[in-house]
Design a protein around this motif. Structure first.
Motif, mmCIF file in Angstrom:
data_model
loop_
_atom_site.group_PDB
_atom_site.id
_atom_site.type_symbol
_atom_site.label_atom_id
_atom_site.label_comp_id
_atom_site.label_asym_id
_atom_site.label_seq_id
_atom_site.Cartn_x
_atom_site.Cartn_y
_atom_site.Cartn_z
ATOM 1 N N UNK A 1 0.829 -1.209 0.000
ATOM 2 C CA UNK A 1 0.000 0.000 0.000
ATOM 3 C C UNK A 1 0.862 1.257 0.000
ATOM 4 N N UNK A 2 1.907 1.287 0.838
ATOM 5 C CA UNK A 2 2.773 2.457 0.908
ATOM 6 C C UNK A 2 3.456 2.723 -0.431
ATOM 7 N N UNK A 3 3.829 1.660 -1.127
ATOM 8 C CA UNK A 3 4.495 1.825 -2.411
ATOM 9 C C UNK A 3 3.595 2.519 -3.423
ATOM 10 N N UNK A 4 2.302 2.223 -3.395
ATOM 11 C CA UNK A 4 1.377 2.891 -4.318
ATOM 12 C C UNK A 4 1.093 4.323 -3.892
ATOM 13 N N UNK A 5 1.618 4.726 -2.747
ATOM 14 C CA UNK A 5 1.508 6.122 -2.284
ATOM 15 C C UNK A 5 2.875 6.802 -2.356
ATOM 16 N N UNK A 6 3.704 6.346 -3.279
ATOM 17 C CA UNK A 6 5.071 6.867 -3.520
ATOM 18 C C UNK A 6 5.913 6.870 -2.246
ATOM 19 N N UNK A 7 5.798 5.775 -1.486
ATOM 20 C CA UNK A 7 6.654 5.569 -0.320
ATOM 21 C C UNK A 7 7.121 4.111 -0.341
ATOM 22 N N UNK A 8 7.936 3.790 -1.329
ATOM 23 C CA UNK A 8 8.324 2.405 -1.556
ATOM 24 C C UNK A 8 9.620 1.984 -0.895
ATOM 25 N N UNK A 9 10.277 2.878 -0.161
ATOM 26 C CA UNK A 9 11.582 2.543 0.392
ATOM 27 C C UNK A 9 11.523 1.333 1.314
ATOM 28 N N UNK A 10 10.492 1.248 2.164
ATOM 29 C CA UNK A 10 10.463 0.174 3.152
ATOM 30 C C UNK A 10 10.209 -1.182 2.502
ATOM 31 N N UNK A 11 9.409 -1.243 1.450
ATOM 32 C CA UNK A 11 9.238 -2.513 0.748
ATOM 33 C C UNK A 11 10.581 -3.005 0.223
ATOM 34 N N UNK A 12 11.343 -2.109 -0.388
ATOM 35 C CA UNK A 12 12.662 -2.475 -0.890
ATOM 36 C C UNK A 12 13.608 -2.845 0.249
ATOM 37 N N UNK A 13 13.530 -2.134 1.355
ATOM 38 C CA UNK A 13 14.417 -2.411 2.481
ATOM 39 C C UNK A 13 14.192 -3.810 3.032
ATOM 40 N N UNK A 14 12.936 -4.200 3.177
ATOM 41 C CA UNK A 14 12.662 -5.521 3.739
ATOM 42 C C UNK A 14 12.887 -6.636 2.727
ATOM 43 N N UNK A 15 12.689 -6.375 1.442
ATOM 44 C CA UNK A 15 13.087 -7.350 0.435
ATOM 45 C C UNK A 15 14.602 -7.566 0.487
ATOM 46 N N UNK A 16 15.337 -6.476 0.629
ATOM 47 C CA UNK A 16 16.791 -6.546 0.750
ATOM 48 C C UNK A 16 17.184 -7.400 1.951
ATOM 49 N N UNK A 17 16.570 -7.143 3.083
ATOM 50 C CA UNK A 17 16.913 -7.875 4.297
ATOM 51 C C UNK A 17 16.556 -9.356 4.169
ATOM 52 N N UNK A 18 15.361 -9.646 3.697
ATOM 53 C CA UNK A 18 14.896 -11.034 3.584
ATOM 54 C C UNK A 18 15.786 -11.828 2.631
ATOM 55 N N UNK A 19 16.112 -11.246 1.484
ATOM 56 C CA UNK A 19 16.851 -11.973 0.458
ATOM 57 C C UNK A 19 18.312 -12.180 0.828
ATOM 58 N N UNK A 20 18.936 -11.190 1.474
ATOM 59 C CA UNK A 20 20.362 -11.280 1.769
ATOM 60 C C UNK A 20 20.649 -11.853 3.155
ATOM 61 N N UNK A 21 19.926 -11.402 4.164
ATOM 62 C CA UNK A 21 20.251 -11.799 5.531
ATOM 63 C C UNK A 21 19.580 -13.085 5.971
#
Length: 635
Positions: free
Chosen positions: A261-281
């Motif tokens: 939902x936040x990404x469709x409101x031009x606030x997509x940083x956190x979606x990317x941040x948690x994808x980054x964390x999940x995939x790498x860590x």
């Protein structure tokens, strides 16, 4: 045995074989691809893959260099189905409903060693669109009680500030300036008294998420109850916002925020941040880098919008600032600024001095772009979603004037006053522009923007700004009296952040503000020069990165398990040159090139394999088996 019975037996055997064959075919048709680099996104059978709330996840994964595969509830419930991907995500909004059988299948998946990411309201409703009676049925999986509608009613979802430690912000790849210590009552900016380069701890290490112009941000989340036994990443006054817990042989990342939902409101940083964390860590996946040769860097975007900008431009040139780069320099070309006939504009068509600056920057390899529509302040203040017919002409005038002087195509754009309606993106893409600066999605790397109507454009990339607390441009910091030493630390942190994470971010300023912060800029540029000499940093233009990312979209690649080793295979219809894969070096021994060409280096916790000029690449990957292998991937 009678002759009458033998045909019946034969028929029965044939039917049995057909049944077995059908079962095998059914199983194969419902099996996820056997690729070690894949994350599965769980959707209800009725969900449309083209839905915006699904596409934001698909695009975010592509931008992060990951493969995302959709599986359906019916497949997960099939006893013959086996997940072959590295992890599973249940997204917010599109997967609120779940029956008890699906809840049981998710428990079984984690208990048997699966890695699960649960986002916000995923599976919080039953099939009648009601919250479960005693809270979410996934509470025991995520490690804390939430979605407690029976207890809290409409207050089960609240809004509040979000914080974590500096270490948590680091591991989530939140950039410098997007978080800060708690705001003091007499301070306007929450970032003024923090040295972002210092590792010193304090009794209160809470770092709050902050936004450009807004200060401390508020986000919706479920109230949580109980003591979380896992690793806390983010918190709020009403409980856990994000954390990792163990369950059985597996583990769960719970994100108590509506990321899609936040990404469709031009606030997509956190979606990317948690994808980054999940995939790498948690999953330790290889990724396809979003920067050429895996070398991170910065886009420095200059906004040159009036005749008054030319004097500070000279100050910057004399200080040697333009000896670095390449930079993205965007001009507003008309003769006016605030209103028609005020005569304060660059007047690029007739001013020899303004024209000399366009040529100077072009000759140095900088990208000269368009800064809006002809008359900077008037255009920025009056542009809207409803006046495209009358304002389109100013976009055209500005672009044509710059192209005439620069004798080259304009391929990038920045919006005056940050005002960028959706129709502008459509016009830009139709007119050959591939990149634009953007005040939404602040803190992110280049992205395709989503708003209410879906994604804007196919081959055009937004470059969100970085900000330092509430300010973004240097003149904003000047007007708010941000000390030069703190601006210097922020800039130094940006170069270190982009270098160590191998990403690109955009910083912008008008010449006036930059000329007042020379003692912050000089050490920053010197530091980037040192990093560049070690192949750890580059200056980029928006157009360079956008063109690279468009080429990257045509790369096909996968990692296949071959027993005692894996093979990463990649191809591109023209060339893989500069496309780069990053693999955790604590997970793998040094990759070996079996086909094509690649430069492989060990840096920042990764094997970085940058492809040469070849159409096909094959890397042999061998997992490390040593007992002292650290299970945490680099961040």
């Amino acid at each position: 045995m009678s002759r009458m019975f033998k045909p019946k037996l034969a028929v029965a055997m044939v039917l049995l074989l057909l049944t077995c064959a059908a079962a095998v075919l059914y199983r194969e048709n419902h099996r996820a691809p056997a690729s070690l680099d894949t994350i599965s996104l769980l959707l209800p059978d009725s969900a449309n893959e083209k839905d915006t709330q699904v596409q934001v996840w698909a695009d975010a994964a592509l931008e992060e260099g990951l493969h995302l595969h959709i599986i359906r509830d019916s497949a997960l419930l099939d006893p013959m189905f086996k997940i072959h991907s590295a992890g599973l995500i249940i997204p917010d909004q599109v997967h609120r409903r779940a029956n008890d059988a699906l809840i049981g299948a998710l428990h079984k998946y984690v208990e048997q060693g699966g890695k699960l990411m649960v986002v916000y309201d995923a599976c919080t409703w039953d099939l009648n669109d009601r919250y479960a009676e005693h809270g979410s049925r996934l509470s025991d999986l995520v490690g804390i009680d939430y979605a407690l509608y029976e207890r809290f009613g409409t207050a089960s979802i609240t809004t509040g500030n979000v914080w974590g430690t500096a270490g948590a912000m680091d591991v989530l790849a939140i950039p410098p300036g997007s978080y800060a210590p708690a705001k003091q009552s007499q301070e306007k900016s929450p970032v003024r008294k923090v040295d972002l380069r210092s590792n010193a701890s304090s009794t209160d290490d809470r770092q709050f998420l902050v936004g450009y112009l807004y200060g401390e941000l508020e986000y919706p989340s479920f109230q949580t109850v109980g003591e979380f036994q896992g690793k806390t990443l983010l918190e709020s006054t009403t409980g856990l916002i994000a954390g990792v817990s163990k369950h059985g042989a597996g583990s769960v990342l719970f994100v108590n925020l509506p990321l899609g939902y936040l990404t469709t409101r031009t606030d997509g940083m956190l979606l990317h941040s948690f994808l980054h964390y999940f995939s790498l860590n948690m999953l330790h996946l290889p990724i396809l880098s979003a920067v050429p040769d895996g070398i991170g860097g910065v886009v420095m975007n200059w906004h040159i919008d009036a005749a008054s900008a030319l004097k500070p431009m000279t100050v910057l040139r004399n200080a040697g600032i333009f000896d670095y780069g390449p930079f993205s320099a965007d001009f507003t070309a008309g003769p006016d600024v605030d209103e028609f006939h005020d005569g304060h504009g660059l007047n690029l068509r007739d001013s020899a001095l303004a024209q000399s600056w366009v040529r100077f920057l072009r000759e140095r390899g900088d990208e000269v772009g368009s800064h809006g529509g002809w008359i900077h302040n008037y255009f920025g203040k009056h542009l809207s979603e409803t006046n495209a017919d009358s304002f389109r002409q100013y976009l055209q005038l500005n672009k044509q004037a710059i192209e005439a002087v620069g004798q080259g195509s304009v391929t990038e754009y920045s919006a005056p006053l940050g005002n960028h309606p959706e129709w502008v993106t459509e016009w830009l893409e139709q007119n050959g522009v591939v990149a634009y600066y953007f005040t939404g999605d602040a803190g992110m790397g280049p992205t395709r923007v989503y708003r209410d109507q879906g994604r804007e454009g196919e081959k055009i990339w937004a470059f969100p700004i970085l900000h330092f607390g509430q300010e973004a441009s240097l003149e904003e910091m000047l007007m708010d009296s941000v000390p030069e030493s703190e601006v210097k630390n922020w800039l130094l942190n940006i170069s270190d952040f982009t270098s160590s994470l191998h990403v690109v971010r955009l910083v912008y300023s008008h010449p006036f503000g930059a000329a007042r912060y020379l003692e912050a800029l000089r050490p920053w540029f010197h530091h980037t020069q040192t990093l560049a000499a070690a192949r750890q940093f580059r200056w980029y233009t928006m157009s360079q990165i956008a063109n690279f990312l468009n080429t990257r979209q045509d790369v096909t690649w996968e990692v296949e398990d071959h027993g005692n080793h894996s093979l990463l295979t990649a191809s591109h219809p023209q060339s893989l040159e500069h496309q780069t894969w990053m693999l955790p070096d604590r997970q793998y021994d040094k990759p070996r090139v079996e086909d094509g060409s690649a430069d492989i280096r060990d840096q920042d916790g990764y094997w970085i394999a940058a492809a040469g000029n070849c159409k096909h690449l094959k890397l042999r990957l061998t997992e490390r088996r040593t007992e002292d292998t650290n299970p945490q991937a680099p961040h």
